[in-house]
Enzyme design. Structure first.
Site, PDB file in Angstrom:
ATOM      1  N   ASP A  51       0.886  -1.312  -0.024  1.00 43.28           N
ATOM      2  CA  ASP A  51       0.042  -0.040   0.082  1.00 43.28           C
ATOM      3  C   ASP A  51       0.889   1.201  -0.126  1.00 43.28           C
ATOM      4  O   ASP A  51       1.716   1.556   0.970  1.00 43.28           O
ATOM      5  CB  ASP A  51      -0.726  -0.033   1.443  1.00 43.28           C
ATOM      6  CG  ASP A  51      -1.538   1.385   1.444  1.00 43.28           C
ATOM      7  OD1 ASP A  51      -2.512   1.360   0.378  1.00 43.28           O
ATOM      8  OD2 ASP A  51      -1.442   2.001   2.231  1.00 43.28           O
ATOM      9  N   TYR A  56       3.091   9.929   0.503  1.00 41.50           N
ATOM     10  CA  TYR A  56       4.200   9.182   1.570  1.00 41.50           C
ATOM     11  C   TYR A  56       5.518   9.753   1.506  1.00 41.50           C
ATOM     12  O   TYR A  56       5.913   9.268   0.462  1.00 41.50           O
ATOM     13  CB  TYR A  56       3.989   7.901   1.545  1.00 41.50           C
ATOM     14  CG  TYR A  56       2.652   7.270   1.932  1.00 41.50           C
ATOM     15  CD1 TYR A  56       1.708   8.192   2.710  1.00 41.50           C
ATOM     16  CD2 TYR A  56       2.206   5.813   1.896  1.00 41.50           C
ATOM     17  CE1 TYR A  56       0.398   7.713   3.137  1.00 41.50           C
ATOM     18  CE2 TYR A  56       0.912   5.546   2.234  1.00 41.50           C
ATOM     19  CZ  TYR A  56       0.214   6.390   3.030  1.00 41.50           C
ATOM     20  OH  TYR A  56      -1.138   5.847   3.401  1.00 41.50           O
ATOM     21  N   LYS A  96      -3.893  23.214   2.397  1.00 35.83           N
ATOM     22  CA  LYS A  96      -3.987  21.694   2.344  1.00 35.83           C
ATOM     23  C   LYS A  96      -5.317  21.658   1.888  1.00 35.83           C
ATOM     24  O   LYS A  96      -6.505  22.229   2.312  1.00 35.83           O
ATOM     25  CB  LYS A  96      -3.834  21.087   3.622  1.00 35.83           C
ATOM     26  CG  LYS A  96      -3.805  19.728   3.838  1.00 35.83           C
ATOM     27  CD  LYS A  96      -3.713  18.848   4.972  1.00 35.83           C
ATOM     28  CE  LYS A  96      -3.861  17.443   4.777  1.00 35.83           C
ATOM     29  NZ  LYS A  96      -3.537  16.859   6.437  1.00 35.83           N
ATOM     30  N   ASN A 158     -10.999   6.499   3.431  1.00 34.14           N
ATOM     31  CA  ASN A 158     -11.759   7.366   4.374  1.00 34.14           C
ATOM     32  C   ASN A 158     -13.126   7.707   3.881  1.00 34.14           C
ATOM     33  O   ASN A 158     -13.760   9.045   4.181  1.00 34.14           O
ATOM     34  CB  ASN A 158     -10.873   8.664   4.588  1.00 34.14           C
ATOM     35  CG  ASN A 158      -9.529   8.203   5.318  1.00 34.14           C
ATOM     36  OD1 ASN A 158      -9.447   7.524   6.538  1.00 34.14           O
ATOM     37  ND2 ASN A 158      -8.355   8.458   4.531  1.00 34.14           N
ATOM     38  N   GLN A 179     -10.320   1.960   2.541  1.00 34.99           N
ATOM     39  CA  GLN A 179      -9.249   1.742   3.618  1.00 34.99           C
ATOM     40  C   GLN A 179      -9.971   2.893   4.695  1.00 34.99           C
ATOM     41  O   GLN A 179      -9.807   4.215   4.585  1.00 34.99           O
ATOM     42  CB  GLN A 179      -7.835   2.463   3.049  1.00 34.99           C
ATOM     43  CG  GLN A 179      -6.822   1.840   4.138  1.00 34.99           C
ATOM     44  CD  GLN A 179      -5.535   2.042   3.740  1.00 34.99           C
ATOM     45  OE1 GLN A 179      -4.725   3.089   4.048  1.00 34.99           O
ATOM     46  NE2 GLN A 179      -5.190   1.318   2.485  1.00 34.99           N
ATOM     47  N   ARG A 286       8.744  -6.429  14.235  1.00 34.88           N
ATOM     48  CA  ARG A 286       7.384  -6.126  14.431  1.00 34.88           C
ATOM     49  C   ARG A 286       6.612  -6.568  13.233  1.00 34.88           C
ATOM     50  O   ARG A 286       5.629  -6.923  13.745  1.00 34.88           O
ATOM     51  CB  ARG A 286       7.237  -4.353  14.377  1.00 34.88           C
ATOM     52  CG  ARG A 286       5.726  -4.067  14.584  1.00 34.88           C
ATOM     53  CD  ARG A 286       5.214  -4.334  16.048  1.00 34.88           C
ATOM     54  NE  ARG A 286       5.844  -3.884  17.270  1.00 34.88           N
ATOM     55  CZ  ARG A 286       5.576  -2.658  17.641  1.00 34.88           C
ATOM     56  NH1 ARG A 286       4.878  -1.744  17.198  1.00 34.88           N
ATOM     57  NH2 ARG A 286       6.423  -2.493  18.708  1.00 34.88           N
TER      58      ARG A 286
END
Length: 316
Positions: A51, A56, A96, A158, A179, A286
């Site tokens: 993903d 990012y 934004k 969202n 998602q 992890r």
């Protein structure tokens, strides 16, 4: 099972931590080496869904990932790659904002494909709902990108059920994924259902029916924030509910002979909605600890006990 990707893993690897950080420093060889190490680890654990999002680490996550792929192109054959677009940070043009305009979506996809060094995305997700969305414009853009074979499938992120239904009304292709933030620490998606017809429901920020819409229409629910920022698996707890939950998670990890991460994720995966947790850690240990969730099946009683302790009160 994801009917659109029958060979997809139940867990998804989230690439937000790749690329060297949220800064303007260029991608380094160390960043590329890290990306390759994570990719190899994840694939060895039989996790094959990756993903991304164009934002990012300001695009560097995709660059580092793409450079790792360039060095070993055959890895692409074993991957399902998705990315997201539509969030724009403040710049010379404005604050934004979210942008579902045809021009922005098209340019974003071109940028994603270039950074990743691939010809087609398996799924493009619209990152956050744009209040200024022009339905036909968005639908036409997404279908053109499919016709051009730049994207295979369309998803969202969202969005609540009504928004997905509205967008789907103009699309001839199915919306395959949504998602959302979902975890043992963020439970509004469950609280909505169990507090219906009570005063407690007034404090729930979740749009009613979203879970059911996705289940009825084969929209895969992908859970971001699935480990609840580590608050039950070693991070510092902030209140008595979190401490009690972390203690219970540790107890169950011992009982099921697994890891704390696996217990937290298996709680999500126990729900019949077939939720796919997104793992965002770059810590190899992890990641390995999280992968063990696929082998855990919580009892109904343990699932409810985790829910009760995390919410700090018994069921209504």
């Amino acid at each position: 099972m994801n009917e659109h990707f029958p060979h997809a893993s139940r867990l998804i690897y989230g690439c937000m931590g790749l690329g060297g950080g949220w800064n303007n420093s260029p991608v380094t060889e160390a960043d590329i080496t890290q990306a390759r190490s994570v990719i190899d680890t994840v694939l060895d654990l039989n996790i094959n869904v990756f993903d991304h999002a164009d934002i990012y680490t300001f695009g560097k996550a995709e660059i580092a990932f793409g450079e790792a792929l360039k060095a070993a192109p055959s890895l692409r054959d074993n991957m399902i790659i998705q990315s997201k677009c539509a969030i724009r940070f403040d710049d010379d043009l404005g604050p934004k904002r979210y942008d579902f305009s045809a021009n922005h979506i098209h340019n974003s996809v071109e940028g994603i494909l270039t950074r990743l060094g691939i010809e087609q995305l398996d799924t493009l997700l619209l990152h956050r709902p744009d209040p200024l969305m022009e339905l036909e414009e968005v639908a036409g853009t997404l279908q053109l990108l499919q016709q051009q074979e730049k994207i295979k499938h369309v998803g969202v992120s969202n969005m609540h059920g009504h928004q997905i239904n509205y967008l789907q009304s103009a699309l001839s292709t199915p919306i395959v994924a949504n998602q959302l933030e979902m975890s043992l620490g963020f439970r509004d998606w469950l609280e909505d259902g169990i507090t219906t017809n009570s005063a407690a429901n007034r404090n729930t920020g979740y749009a009613p029916g979203t879970l059911e819409y996705c289940m009825l229409n084969n929209v895969q629910l992908q859970a971001w924030g699935s480990l609840a920022q580590g608050k039950y698996t070693g991070a510092k707890t902030e209140n008595s509910e979190e401490r009690a939950t972390a203690d219970l998670v540790a107890q169950l990890a011992s009982e099921y002979q697994t890891t704390a991460e696996a217990i937290v994720l298996s709680w999500l995966m126990r729900h019949p909605a077939n939720i796919a947790p997104v793992l965002g850690s770059t810590n190899i240990e992890r990641i390995k600890a999280s992968q063990k969730a696929v082998d855990v099946h919580l009892s109904r009683e343990h699932w409810y006990k985790l829910f009760e302790v995390a919410r700090g009160q018994e069921m209504p």
